[in-house]
Design a protein around this motif. Structure first.
Motif, PDB file in Angstrom:
ATOM      1  N   MET A  34      -2.934   3.905   2.004  1.00 35.11           N
ATOM      2  CA  MET A  34      -3.941   4.810   1.509  1.00 35.11           C
ATOM      3  C   MET A  34      -4.136   5.944   2.515  1.00 35.11           C
ATOM      4  SD  MET A  34      -5.665   3.181  -1.143  1.00 35.11           S
ATOM      5  CE  MET A  34      -5.614   1.540  -1.790  1.00 35.11           C
ATOM      6  N   SER A  35      -4.294   7.137   2.007  1.00 32.46           N
ATOM      7  CA  SER A  35      -4.531   8.251   2.910  1.00 32.46           C
ATOM      8  C   SER A  35      -6.018   8.551   2.957  1.00 32.46           C
ATOM      9  CB  SER A  35      -3.747   9.484   2.456  1.00 32.46           C
ATOM     10  OG  SER A  35      -4.340  10.042   1.313  1.00 32.46           O
ATOM     11  N   LYS A  36      -6.427   9.251   4.002  1.00 36.63           N
ATOM     12  CA  LYS A  36      -7.843   9.587   4.174  1.00 36.63           C
ATOM     13  C   LYS A  36      -8.334  10.494   3.052  1.00 36.63           C
ATOM     14  CE  LYS A  36      -7.182   9.696   9.093  1.00 36.63           C
ATOM     15  NZ  LYS A  36      -7.225  10.562  10.256  1.00 36.63           N
ATOM     16  N   GLY A  37      -7.446  11.375   2.569  1.00 34.94           N
ATOM     17  CA  GLY A  37      -7.858  12.368   1.590  1.00 34.94           C
ATOM     18  C   GLY A  37      -7.865  11.899   0.151  1.00 34.94           C
ATOM     19  N   SER A  38      -7.262  10.780  -0.162  1.00 28.06           N
ATOM     20  CA  SER A  38      -7.192  10.367  -1.566  1.00 28.06           C
ATOM     21  C   SER A  38      -8.024   9.112  -1.800  1.00 28.06           C
ATOM     22  CB  SER A  38      -5.749  10.146  -1.990  1.00 28.06           C
ATOM     23  OG  SER A  38      -5.246   8.970  -1.422  1.00 28.06           O
ATOM     24  N   PRO A  39      -8.690   9.062  -2.940  1.00 28.83           N
ATOM     25  CA  PRO A  39      -9.534   7.906  -3.236  1.00 28.83           C
ATOM     26  C   PRO A  39      -8.739   6.663  -3.645  1.00 28.83           C
ATOM     27  CG  PRO A  39      -9.583   9.462  -5.056  1.00 28.83           C
ATOM     28  CD  PRO A  39      -8.755  10.083  -3.964  1.00 28.83           C
ATOM     29  N   GLY A  40      -7.504   6.854  -4.073  1.00 27.34           N
ATOM     30  CA  GLY A  40      -6.698   5.728  -4.541  1.00 27.34           C
ATOM     31  C   GLY A  40      -5.443   5.562  -3.721  1.00 27.34           C
ATOM     32  N   PHE A  49       2.840   4.245  -1.569  1.00 27.85           N
ATOM     33  CA  PHE A  49       2.408   2.864  -1.742  1.00 27.85           C
ATOM     34  C   PHE A  49       2.739   2.381  -3.154  1.00 27.85           C
ATOM     35  CE2 PHE A  49      -0.941  -0.226  -2.929  1.00 27.85           C
ATOM     36  CZ  PHE A  49      -0.680  -1.203  -1.979  1.00 27.85           C
ATOM     37  N   LEU A  50       2.485   3.231  -4.161  1.00 28.98           N
ATOM     38  CA  LEU A  50       2.769   2.847  -5.544  1.00 28.98           C
ATOM     39  C   LEU A  50       4.259   2.666  -5.799  1.00 28.98           C
ATOM     40  CD1 LEU A  50       0.186   5.115  -7.397  1.00 28.98           C
ATOM     41  CD2 LEU A  50       0.039   2.641  -7.017  1.00 28.98           C
ATOM     42  N   VAL A  51       5.091   3.546  -5.232  1.00 26.57           N
ATOM     43  CA  VAL A  51       6.549   3.410  -5.376  1.00 26.57           C
ATOM     44  C   VAL A  51       7.000   2.105  -4.733  1.00 26.57           C
ATOM     45  CG1 VAL A  51       8.782   4.356  -4.641  1.00 26.57           C
ATOM     46  CG2 VAL A  51       7.048   5.864  -5.617  1.00 26.57           C
ATOM     47  N   TRP A  52       6.485   1.821  -3.548  1.00 21.57           N
ATOM     48  CA  TRP A  52       6.829   0.574  -2.850  1.00 21.57           C
ATOM     49  C   TRP A  52       6.418  -0.644  -3.683  1.00 21.57           C
ATOM     50  CZ3 TRP A  52       3.402  -3.022  -0.424  1.00 21.57           C
ATOM     51  CH2 TRP A  52       4.064  -3.998   0.348  1.00 21.57           C
ATOM     52  N   ARG A  53       5.201  -0.630  -4.219  1.00 18.07           N
ATOM     53  CA  ARG A  53       4.739  -1.756  -5.043  1.00 18.07           C
ATOM     54  C   ARG A  53       5.584  -1.913  -6.300  1.00 18.07           C
ATOM     55  NH1 ARG A  53      -0.645  -3.376  -5.552  1.00 18.07           N
ATOM     56  NH2 ARG A  53       0.324  -4.814  -7.009  1.00 18.07           N
ATOM     57  N   LEU A  54       5.895  -0.793  -6.961  1.00 20.93           N
ATOM     58  CA  LEU A  54       6.711  -0.849  -8.170  1.00 20.93           C
ATOM     59  C   LEU A  54       8.115  -1.354  -7.859  1.00 20.93           C
ATOM     60  CD1 LEU A  54       6.908  -0.324 -11.201  1.00 20.93           C
ATOM     61  CD2 LEU A  54       7.592   2.031 -10.656  1.00 20.93           C
ATOM     62  N   ALA A  55       8.703  -0.879  -6.772  1.00 21.95           N
ATOM     63  CA  ALA A  55      10.043  -1.336  -6.387  1.00 21.95           C
ATOM     64  C   ALA A  55      10.043  -2.837  -6.127  1.00 21.95           C
ATOM     65  CB  ALA A  55      10.525  -0.581  -5.147  1.00 21.95           C
ATOM     66  N   ASN A  56       9.025  -3.334  -5.454  1.00 18.41           N
ATOM     67  CA  ASN A  56       8.935  -4.773  -5.203  1.00 18.41           C
ATOM     68  C   ASN A  56       8.729  -5.562  -6.487  1.00 18.41           C
ATOM     69  OD1 ASN A  56       9.344  -5.108  -2.380  1.00 18.41           O
ATOM     70  ND2 ASN A  56       7.352  -4.164  -2.033  1.00 18.41           N
TER      71      ASN A  56
END
Length: 164
Positions: free
Chosen positions: A1-7, A12-19
């Motif tokens: 998660m980055s400081k500037g984004s709420p989600g 992170f999403l690409v990594w989760r999807l790949a897994n």
């Protein structure tokens, strides 16, 4: 998660999807005695052979995006399972060419059907394998994969956070 984004970040999403996809393919390939990585090699080799190519391990590594050493390890395991043949390239004795055996062709065809069915299921939220949203998603992923990465400079002062 980055400081500037709420989600979650895109990375992170690409990594989760790949897994998630890797685990799903591993489970789908288990009855055929394959791992996801082995499937990737067999299916790629199948497609390349159908196009008239007998690739080297290096060429197959470049095609799949896997490290050459890992492709070599996978190829030896698939060879010992009777699914591929590894032979010296007559034009370059340092290179090893790969080809599917008859058994490897049969297993690859079965595996490809299983993965196509799995992809249809995994892509259903976008409308399925042939849906416009899936085509857009594929185009976006291709754009990201085709973008070159700038080489990292290990001791670059600008990446250290301290003035030169």
């Amino acid at each position: 998660m980055s400081k500037g984004s709420p989600g979650p970040t895109p990375g992170f999403l690409v990594w989760r999807l790949a897994n998630k996809w890797r685990v799903a393919v591993d489970r789908a390939m288990a009855p055929l005695g394959l791992t996801h990585a082995q499937y990737s090699l067999l299916a790629s080799l199948h497609g390349m052979q159908r196009a008239g190519e007998r690739p080297s391990q290096r060429r197959l590594a470049d095609h799949t995006g896997l490290e050459a050493l890992y492709v070599s390890k996978l190829a030896r395991a698939l060879e010992s399972g009777g699914l591929i043949e590894r032979t010296r390239d007559p034009r370059d004795p340092r290179a090893v060419q790969l080809a599917l055996t008859d058994q490897g062709q049969a297993v690859a065809r079965k595996a490809i059907v299983v993965v196509q069915e799995l992809l249809q299921q995994l892509l259903e939220p976008l409308g399925g394998l042939d849906a416009p949203r899936t085509h857009t998603f594929t185009d976006e992923l291709t754009t990201l994969l085709d973008a070159p990465l700038a080489p990292s400079v290990p001791n670059d002062q600008s990446t250290q956070g301290t003035p030169p």
